[in-house]
Motif scaffolding. Structure first.
Motif, PDB file in Angstrom:
ATOM      1  N   ARG A  86       0.840  -1.197   0.000  1.00  0.00           N
ATOM      2  CA  ARG A  86       0.000   0.000   0.000  1.00  0.00           C
ATOM      3  C   ARG A  86       0.875   1.246   0.000  1.00  0.00           C
ATOM      4  N   VAL A  87       0.491   2.201  -0.838  1.00  0.00           N
ATOM      5  CA  VAL A  87       1.287   3.409  -1.036  1.00  0.00           C
ATOM      6  C   VAL A  87       0.395   4.631  -0.836  1.00  0.00           C
ATOM      7  N   LEU A  88       0.875   5.581  -0.028  1.00  0.00           N
ATOM      8  CA  LEU A  88       0.211   6.870   0.135  1.00  0.00           C
ATOM      9  C   LEU A  88       1.002   7.885  -0.678  1.00  0.00           C
ATOM     10  N   ASP A  89       0.354   8.469  -1.659  1.00  0.00           N
ATOM     11  CA  ASP A  89       1.048   9.271  -2.666  1.00  0.00           C
ATOM     12  C   ASP A  89       0.645  10.740  -2.560  1.00  0.00           C
ATOM     13  N   PHE A  90       1.578  11.582  -2.100  1.00  0.00           N
ATOM     14  CA  PHE A  90       1.356  13.026  -2.030  1.00  0.00           C
ATOM     15  C   PHE A  90       1.870  13.759  -3.265  1.00  0.00           C
ATOM     16  N   SER A  91       2.486  13.048  -4.192  1.00  0.00           N
ATOM     17  CA  SER A  91       3.241  13.711  -5.263  1.00  0.00           C
ATOM     18  C   SER A  91       2.331  14.422  -6.253  1.00  0.00           C
ATOM     19  N   ARG A  92       2.898  15.476  -6.862  1.00  0.00           N
ATOM     20  CA  ARG A  92       2.128  16.334  -7.762  1.00  0.00           C
ATOM     21  C   ARG A  92       2.777  16.480  -9.123  1.00  0.00           C
ATOM     22  N   LEU A  93       4.100  16.589  -9.148  1.00  0.00           N
ATOM     23  CA  LEU A  93       4.850  16.855 -10.370  1.00  0.00           C
ATOM     24  C   LEU A  93       5.267  15.534 -11.007  1.00  0.00           C
ATOM     25  N   LEU A  94       5.838  15.565 -12.192  1.00  0.00           N
ATOM     26  CA  LEU A  94       6.035  14.346 -12.975  1.00  0.00           C
ATOM     27  C   LEU A  94       6.854  13.247 -12.299  1.00  0.00           C
ATOM     28  N   PRO A  95       8.002  13.519 -11.661  1.00  0.00           N
ATOM     29  CA  PRO A  95       8.790  12.404 -11.118  1.00  0.00           C
ATOM     30  C   PRO A  95       8.045  11.536 -10.116  1.00  0.00           C
ATOM     31  N   GLY A  96       7.319  12.156  -9.177  1.00  0.00           N
ATOM     32  CA  GLY A  96       6.597  11.390  -8.167  1.00  0.00           C
ATOM     33  C   GLY A  96       5.482  10.550  -8.753  1.00  0.00           C
ATOM     34  N   PRO A  97       4.564  11.142  -9.528  1.00  0.00           N
ATOM     35  CA  PRO A  97       3.520  10.331 -10.154  1.00  0.00           C
ATOM     36  C   PRO A  97       4.068   9.244 -11.078  1.00  0.00           C
ATOM     37  N   TYR A  98       5.234   9.494 -11.698  1.00  0.00           N
ATOM     38  CA  TYR A  98       5.835   8.462 -12.544  1.00  0.00           C
ATOM     39  C   TYR A  98       6.253   7.271 -11.681  1.00  0.00           C
ATOM     40  N   CYS A  99       6.855   7.563 -10.529  1.00  0.00           N
ATOM     41  CA  CYS A  99       7.246   6.509  -9.599  1.00  0.00           C
ATOM     42  C   CYS A  99       6.041   5.682  -9.174  1.00  0.00           C
ATOM     43  N   THR A 100       4.982   6.328  -8.725  1.00  0.00           N
ATOM     44  CA  THR A 100       3.823   5.588  -8.232  1.00  0.00           C
ATOM     45  C   THR A 100       3.033   4.945  -9.367  1.00  0.00           C
ATOM     46  N   TRP A 101       3.147   5.478 -10.581  1.00  0.00           N
ATOM     47  CA  TRP A 101       2.563   4.824 -11.762  1.00  0.00           C
ATOM     48  C   TRP A 101       3.198   3.449 -11.960  1.00  0.00           C
ATOM     49  N   LEU A 102       4.530   3.400 -11.894  1.00  0.00           N
ATOM     50  CA  LEU A 102       5.216   2.117 -12.050  1.00  0.00           C
ATOM     51  C   LEU A 102       4.778   1.139 -10.963  1.00  0.00           C
ATOM     52  N   LEU A 103       4.681   1.615  -9.717  1.00  0.00           N
ATOM     53  CA  LEU A 103       4.282   0.758  -8.616  1.00  0.00           C
ATOM     54  C   LEU A 103       2.830   0.288  -8.780  1.00  0.00           C
ATOM     55  N   ALA A 104       1.950   1.201  -9.190  1.00  0.00           N
ATOM     56  CA  ALA A 104       0.534   0.856  -9.343  1.00  0.00           C
ATOM     57  C   ALA A 104       0.323  -0.149 -10.465  1.00  0.00           C
ATOM     58  N   ASP A 105       1.012   0.030 -11.574  1.00  0.00           N
ATOM     59  CA  ASP A 105       0.871  -0.915 -12.684  1.00  0.00           C
ATOM     60  C   ASP A 105       1.298  -2.321 -12.279  1.00  0.00           C
ATOM     61  N   MET A 106       2.229  -2.405 -11.321  1.00  0.00           N
ATOM     62  CA  MET A 106       2.704  -3.705 -10.859  1.00  0.00           C
ATOM     63  C   MET A 106       1.854  -4.281  -9.725  1.00  0.00           C
TER      64      MET A 106
END
Length: 396
Positions: free
Chosen positions: A9-29
Motif C-alpha cells: 500500500r502506497v500513500l502518494d502526495f506527489s504532484r509533479l512528474l517524477p513522483g507520479p511516474y514513480c507511483t505509476w510504475l508501482l501501481a501498474d505492478m
C-alpha cells in the motif's frame, strides 16, 4: 490476476512528474496507491494549464486520459487543515510506503515528515523526491527538469550545435528520477523484509540526472578529453530522405558499418570509420546520398543489408508502429462512456505477474468515501470532516 506488488500500500502526495511516474510504475505492478490530492495544488495546476476554463465533463475526460493517474485511488485532502492531517496520519499508519515531492521541510512543518510518521510506524518507507535532495547547499533550490539537467552537466551535452546547448524536448530528468525513485522504494522494502525497519529514500533530480553521464564519464574520466558537442561519429546519424522524412542509423560495430557502407554505395568509407578527420566528409556525403531516395526506399535497402536503423517516427506513427502494437505498448482502453482512451502500456514485463491497466484515472476525490470507510469513518464522520474543511474550503 495477482500483481507482483499486490499487498503493498502506497500513500502518494506527489504532484509533479517524477513522483507520479514513480507511483505509476508501482501501481501498474499491483500496488494499491492512494493519491492524496491537495485542493490548492489542483487549483494551481488548473490555472497553469488552462483547465479552469473547461467545463466539468471536459475536465473529467482529460483526467481519464492521464496515464500517470491510472490504477490509483484519489482522495482530496487539504494538508494544511488540522482535520485533514488527522486523516493523513490514520492513512499513513496503514501503508507500507509514502511518496512525496514537496520542497524539503514543507511536510516536516506540518507534522507529516518522515520523522513524525516513522515515530508511529517503524516499518514505513518514506520516499522524498525533490530537485536537489534533502541535504546540501542546493537543498531549498526551486526548479524543474532543465535545471536538474543543467546542474548535473547533462544539458551541456544536449544538441549538436557546437556553440550552444539545447533543451532535449522531453522530460528526461523527470522520468529518470521517477524510475530511480521506484527502484529506491523497492530496495527499501526488501531491506525492511530483513529487519522490519523502514527508512527515508532521498531522491534528488540532480543526482538521478547525473546517471545519464555514466557512459560518457566511463570513457572520458577527464572531462577535458570529451569531444565537443556536435562532433559525433560518422557511423551513426539522422538522415533526411527525399520525401522530407528521417532515418536513424547506429552502425558502430565494424561489421555493421561495412554492410552499411556497401548498402549506400560507398564501400570506400568502411576503412575510415575511426578517422576523425574524415568524419565531416563522410557525413556530408551520406547526407547527400540519403536525399536521393524516399524513406520507404531506404528502409527496404537497409532491411535487406541487415544494418542498424529505424524510421524516425513521430508520436502518431510510434503509436501505430506494428512492433509497439504487438508489444501492447499503445492500448486503446474503454473509457466507460462509449469511447476509448489511448494509453502507454506497462513498460516493465514480468512473465508470471505482469503489470496491467486495471482502471483509468478517476476524477480527483472520487474514492474519498471508499478510502475513509476503510479507516472506519461512517457517513456522519465524513460529513463532519467536510464541515471542518478537511477536503478543501467550505462554501460560505
Amino acid at each position: 490476476m495477482t500483481g507482483a506488488l499486490d499487498g503493498i500500500r502506497v500513500l502518494d502526495f506527489s504532484r509533479l512528474l517524477p513522483g507520479p511516474y514513480c507511483t505509476w510504475l508501482l501501481a501498474d505492478m499491483g500496488a494499491e496507491v492512494i493519491r492524496v490530492e491537495n485542493p490548492r495544488e489542483l487549483a494551481k495546476q488548473a490555472q497553469v494549464f488552462g483547465w479552469d476554463r473547461l467545463d466539468a465533463d471536459r475536465r473529467a475526460a482529460l483526467r481519464r486520459q492521464d496515464i500517470l493517474a491510472r490504477n490509483k485511488q484519489s482522495i482530496v485532502l487539504d494538508i494544511g487543515n488540522e482535520a485533514a492531517r488527522g486523516v493523513i496520519e490514520e492513512l499513513a499508519a496503514t501503508v507500507d510506503v509514502v511518496v512525496e515531492d514537496y520542497r524539503p521541510g514543507v511536510l516536516d512543518g506540518l507534522g507529516l515528515g518522515y520523522q513524525a510518521l516513522a515515530a508511529r510506524h517503524a516499518g514505513l518507507v518514506y520516499c522524498s523526491l525533490s530537485l536537489c535532495g534533502q541535504t546540501g547547499p542546493y537543498r531549498d533550490k526551486p526548479g524543474h527538469d532543465p535545471v536538474a539537467l543543467a546542474i548535473a552537466g547533462v544539458l551541456s551535452r544536449c544538441g549538436e550545435d557546437p556553440e550552444a546547448p539545447g533543451f532535449p524536448g522531453i522530460p528526461v530528468a523527470d522520468v529518470v528520477t521517477g524510475t530511480h525513485a521506484a527502484f529506491g522504494v523497492l530496495a527499501a522494502l526488501i531491506a525492511r523484509g530483513r529487519d522490519g525497519r523502514g527508512q527515508q529514500v532521498d531522491i534528488a533530480m540532480s543526482d538521478c540526472a547525473m546517471s545519464l553521464l555514466v557512459n560518457v564519464l566511463s570513457r572520458h574520466p577527464d572531462p577535458a578529453t570529451m569531444p565537443p558537442r556536435g562532433e559525433r561519429r560518422a557511423d551513426m546519424g539522422l538522415w533526411r530522405t527525399a520525401d522530407g522524412k528521417f532515418i536513424c542509423t547506429t552502425d558502430m560495430e565494424p561489421r555493421y558499418w561495412r554492410a552499411f557502407c556497401e548498402a549506400v554505395g560507398r564501400p570506400d568509407f568502411a576503412h575510415l570509420q575511426h578517422d576523425p578527420a574524415a568524419r565531416p566528409m563522410i557525413r556530408a556525403a551520406l547526407a547527400a546520398i540519403f536525399e536521393t531516395r524516399s524513406q520507404a526506399e531506404w528502409l527496404a535497402v537497409l532491411e535487406t543489408a541487415g544494418t542498424q536503423f529505424a524510421p524516425v517516427n513521430d508520436i502518431a506513427e510510434a503509436l501505430a508502429d506494428r512492433h509497439v502494437v504487438a508489444r501492447g505498448m499503445a492500448p486503446a482502453v474503454p473509457d466507460g462512456a462509449g469511447g476509448t482512451v489511448r494509453q502507454i502500456g506497462p513498460p516493465v514485463r514480468l512473465t508470471r505477474t505482469p503489470g496491467r491497466i486495471r482502471h483509468l484515472a478517476a476524477s480527483p476525490g472520487s474514492d474519498r468515501d471508499q478510502v475513509l470507510r476503510a479507516l472506519g469513518h461512517d457517513a456522519d464522520a465524513i460529513d463532519t470532516l467536510a464541515r471542518r474543511g478537511a477536503f478543501g474550503p467550505v462554501p460560505a
